[in-house]
Design an enzyme around this catalytic site. Structure first.
Site, short mmCIF file in Angstrom:
data_model
loop_
_atom_site.label_atom_id
_atom_site.label_comp_id
_atom_site.label_asym_id
_atom_site.label_seq_id
_atom_site.Cartn_x
_atom_site.Cartn_y
_atom_site.Cartn_z
N PHE A 3 26.15 56.15 53.72
CA PHE A 3 26.26 54.85 54.40
C PHE A 3 25.06 54.56 55.30
O PHE A 3 25.13 53.72 56.18
CB PHE A 3 27.59 54.72 55.18
CG PHE A 3 28.66 54.17 54.30
CD1 PHE A 3 29.27 54.98 53.37
CD2 PHE A 3 29.03 52.84 54.36
CE1 PHE A 3 30.23 54.49 52.51
CE2 PHE A 3 30.00 52.33 53.52
CZ PHE A 3 30.60 53.16 52.58
N CYS A 55 36.87 43.87 52.08
CA CYS A 55 37.45 44.72 53.12
C CYS A 55 36.70 44.67 54.45
O CYS A 55 37.26 44.23 55.45
CB CYS A 55 37.54 46.16 52.64
SG CYS A 55 38.75 46.36 51.33
N1 LIG Z 1 39.82 46.24 47.36
C1 LIG Z 1 39.56 47.36 48.03
O1 LIG Z 1 38.53 48.01 47.85
C2 LIG Z 1 40.55 47.87 49.05
C3 LIG Z 1 40.43 49.19 49.50
C4 LIG Z 1 41.35 49.66 50.44
C5 LIG Z 1 42.35 48.82 50.89
N2 LIG Z 1 42.43 47.52 50.44
C6 LIG Z 1 43.51 46.68 50.93
O2 LIG Z 1 44.53 46.64 49.94
C7 LIG Z 1 45.16 45.34 49.95
C8 LIG Z 1 45.06 44.71 48.57
O3 LIG Z 1 43.69 44.51 48.26
P1 LIG Z 1 43.22 44.13 46.79
O4 LIG Z 1 41.75 44.14 46.82
O5 LIG Z 1 43.93 45.00 45.79
O6 LIG Z 1 43.79 42.64 46.68
P2 LIG Z 1 43.93 41.73 45.38
O7 LIG Z 1 43.84 40.34 45.85
O8 LIG Z 1 43.01 42.23 44.31
O9 LIG Z 1 45.42 42.02 44.87
C9 LIG Z 1 46.58 41.59 45.52
C10 LIG Z 1 47.65 41.37 44.46
O10 LIG Z 1 48.88 41.12 45.12
C11 LIG Z 1 49.58 40.15 44.36
N3 LIG Z 1 50.63 39.55 45.22
C12 LIG Z 1 50.48 38.76 46.31
N4 LIG Z 1 51.69 38.43 46.82
C13 LIG Z 1 52.61 39.06 46.06
C14 LIG Z 1 54.04 39.11 46.09
N5 LIG Z 1 54.75 38.48 47.03
N6 LIG Z 1 54.67 39.82 45.13
C15 LIG Z 1 53.95 40.47 44.18
N7 LIG Z 1 52.60 40.46 44.10
C16 LIG Z 1 51.94 39.76 45.03
C17 LIG Z 1 48.50 39.19 43.92
O11 LIG Z 1 48.90 38.40 42.82
C18 LIG Z 1 47.37 40.17 43.56
O12 LIG Z 1 47.46 40.57 42.21
C19 LIG Z 1 44.45 44.54 51.05
O13 LIG Z 1 45.17 44.68 52.24
C20 LIG Z 1 43.11 45.24 51.18
O14 LIG Z 1 42.55 45.09 52.46
C21 LIG Z 1 41.55 47.05 49.51
#
Ligand SMILES: NC(=O)c1ccc[n+]([C@@H]2O[C@H](COP(=O)([O-])OP(=O)(O)OC[C@H]3O[C@@H](n4cnc5c(N)ncnc54)[C@H](O)[C@@H]3O)[C@@H](O)[C@H]2O)c1
Length: 470
Positions: free
Chosen positions: A268, A279
């Site tokens: 990093f 994020c």
């Molecule tokens: N993307 C990353 O690298 C990462 C890493 C660590 C943590 N996170 C955290 O994880 C969480 C998810 O991130 P992501 O990147 O996977 O998001 P994303 O937007 O790719 O996925 C979220 C999913 O949740 C679904 N969803 C929303 N409301 C819903 C409901 N009521 N019922 C069922 N499904 C529902 C959406 O349709 C979507 O498919 C966030 O809080 C993020 O901060 C993300």
């Protein structure tokens, strides 16, 4: 274990596929019907190494997809909430998706359930989830809420999940912690790594990983504090790069010097055009907001965010200093994703720079190995999408490197030189050695290192040591 994962985005889909690979029965729930249909039809909606193999291995067997949250909760011992937590306009995490899932759980409770926060959420969210479930008439001893933050990085998400540095479990009693211990046992007892069909071990993995049990509040804070620290490291080295530019030093040499201190470490410490993605920007804002609400002004985070924004402006100034005026200039842009290895363009600094350059009147041809489809949704027809880096470079006044894809670090430089109208490369990711670039006839600008040109080398006088190299 029978597991429901609610939300099948970058985190949920990877977690669900990996849990199935550990031997659990997984139901992935989503309320996006199009996404569900695609998953059920065998499509892989995100670009992530090893994910297609895992989905192929388990789809329809240990891994099923459903829109029925009620039935999924009934069928499961643990329910992982992995829905989005986007920022509100005030910078807080929008927890309405988390809340809507929590509200749907109580009516489906038919035995002890552990509700697990997998989404990144502010401290106190677990208390709120518990309250919401109790308000909707669940018996207090019929469930527990745990925090199990996810540290995967897009681009290496599957191996990050299966070979984590650590697994953090925030649980306020042993009954609840035991469920999570059992879920992760194939990793923590090392049995997964003995399997012939295990996903290959990446470099640097320490196996088996430790499982750290904390209170739920501490686990929630660990995730925000980790992301804030990593973003701080990026902004720190970008600030150092700016000083290097002013005095004619070479930031890569500085990185080597400070990164080899075991207390600091080399990771990093990559100067560039700033962090982005779904994020860091939102988690920093949310951490700042939660600290403020709890009575602490975390001003360090303001500075981290400011340096990050300034880094993009500095890069634009570099483009201007290379090309003078921008209106009507034709630019080749390599990279649109917020980082290499992913198709995710959320909060991508590359997309923001492209949008600004378009506003300045540039014409842009771009190439990204995975992000064209998503980028088309925001850039429409305002840029040309090329099918390889050389087509993007054809006839361009300069080439900009904005994402650190591996393939951008191994370009055929002679061919690139022939394609460009002027052999100018402005590298926002320091993928090349300036000595090599100048030897190949390029005028080369990068971050935190003197610009070089075949005519006058180095281009910017300063107090260059004359020693380049990554
Ligand atoms: N993307 C990353 O690298 C990462 C890493 C660590 C943590 N996170 C955290 O994880 C969480 C998810 O991130 P992501 O990147 O996977 O998001 P994303 O937007 O790719 O996925 C979220 C999913 O949740 C679904 N969803 C929303 N409301 C819903 C409901 N009521 N019922 C069922 N499904 C529902 C959406 O349709 C979507 O498919 C966030 O809080 C993020 O901060 C993300």
């Amino acid at each position: 274990m029978r597991i429901a994962v609610v939300g099948s985005g970058y985190v949920g889909l990877v977690a669900g596929a990996c849990f199935a690979d550990l031997g659990h029965e997984v139901i992935l729930v989503d309320n996006d019907e199009q996404k569900l249909a695609a998953l059920q039809n065998g499509q892989v909606p995100i670009h992530e190494k090893f994910l297609p193999e895992l989905l192929e291995r388990h789809r329809g067997r240990r891994l099923t997809f459903s829109g029925d949250l009620h039935a999924a909760v009934q069928a499961s011992n643990a329910i992982f909430i992995a829905v989005g937590t986007p920022p509100t306009e005030q910078g807080h995490a929008d927890l309405s998706y988390v809340e809507s899932v929590a509200r749907a759980i109580p009516s489906a409770i038919n035995g002890y359930k552990v509700v697990v926060e997998k989404s990144t959420v502010p401290v106190y969210t677990s208390d709120w989830i518990r309250k919401i479930i109790l308000r909707n008439a669940a018996a207090p001893d019929s469930f527990d809420v745990a925090s199990n933050p996810e540290f995967l990085r897009e681009g290496t998400a599957v191996t990050d999940f299966l070979y984590p540095d650590r697994i953090v479990v925030g649980a306020d009693n042993e009954r609840c912690a035991a469920v999570l211990r059992e879920i992760y046992a194939p990793l923590t007892d090392g049995s997964y790594y003995q399997r012939q069909d295990a996903i290959p071990q990446p470099d640097r993995a320490q196996i088996p990983p430790p499982l750290i049990v904390t209170s739920t509040k501490s686990a929630e804070l660990i995730k925000h504090a980790s992301n804030a620290f990593l973003a701080m490291k990026i902004s720190f080295i970008n600030a150092v790069a700016s000083v290097c530019e002013s005095v004619g030093a070479n930031v890569q040499q500085v990185c080597q010097g400070i990164g080899s201190d075991s207390r600091i470490g080399p990771r990093f410490l990559n100067p560039g055009i700033g962090y982005g993605g779904s994020c860091f920007p939102k988690d920093l804002k949310a951490f700042r907001a939660v600290a403020h609400e709890s009575g602490y002004e975390f001003r360090l985070l303001d500075e981290v965010m400011q340096i990050n924004e300034e880094q993009r402006r500095r890069f634009l100034r570099k483009v201007r200093s290379a090309l003078w005026t921008l209106r009507g200039k034709r630019l080749a842009v390599l990279g649109l994703a917020f980082k290499g290895g992913t198709d995710d363009i959320r909060e991508s600094p590359a997309i923001m720079l492209v949008q600004t350059l378009l506003q300045e009147g540039c014409r842009i041809a771009t190439y990204d190995p995975a992000a064209h489809e998503r980028a088309r949704e925001v850039l429409n027809s305002s840029v040309d999408f090329a099918d390889n880096p050389y087509h993007a470079a054809h006839g361009a006044d300069a080439l900009l490197i904005l994402t650190e894809w591996d393939e951008f670090a191994t370009l055929d430089l002679q061919r690139l030189h022939r394609e460009l109208k002027y052999p100018i490369v402005i590298d926002g990711r320091n993928l090349y050695d300036p000595e090599l670039m100048v030897a190949q006839g390029f005028t080369y600008y990068s971050i935190g290192r003197p610009a070089v040109s075949p005519e006058s080398h180095p281009l910017e006088a300063g107090t260059s040591t004359g020693a380049f190299g990554k």
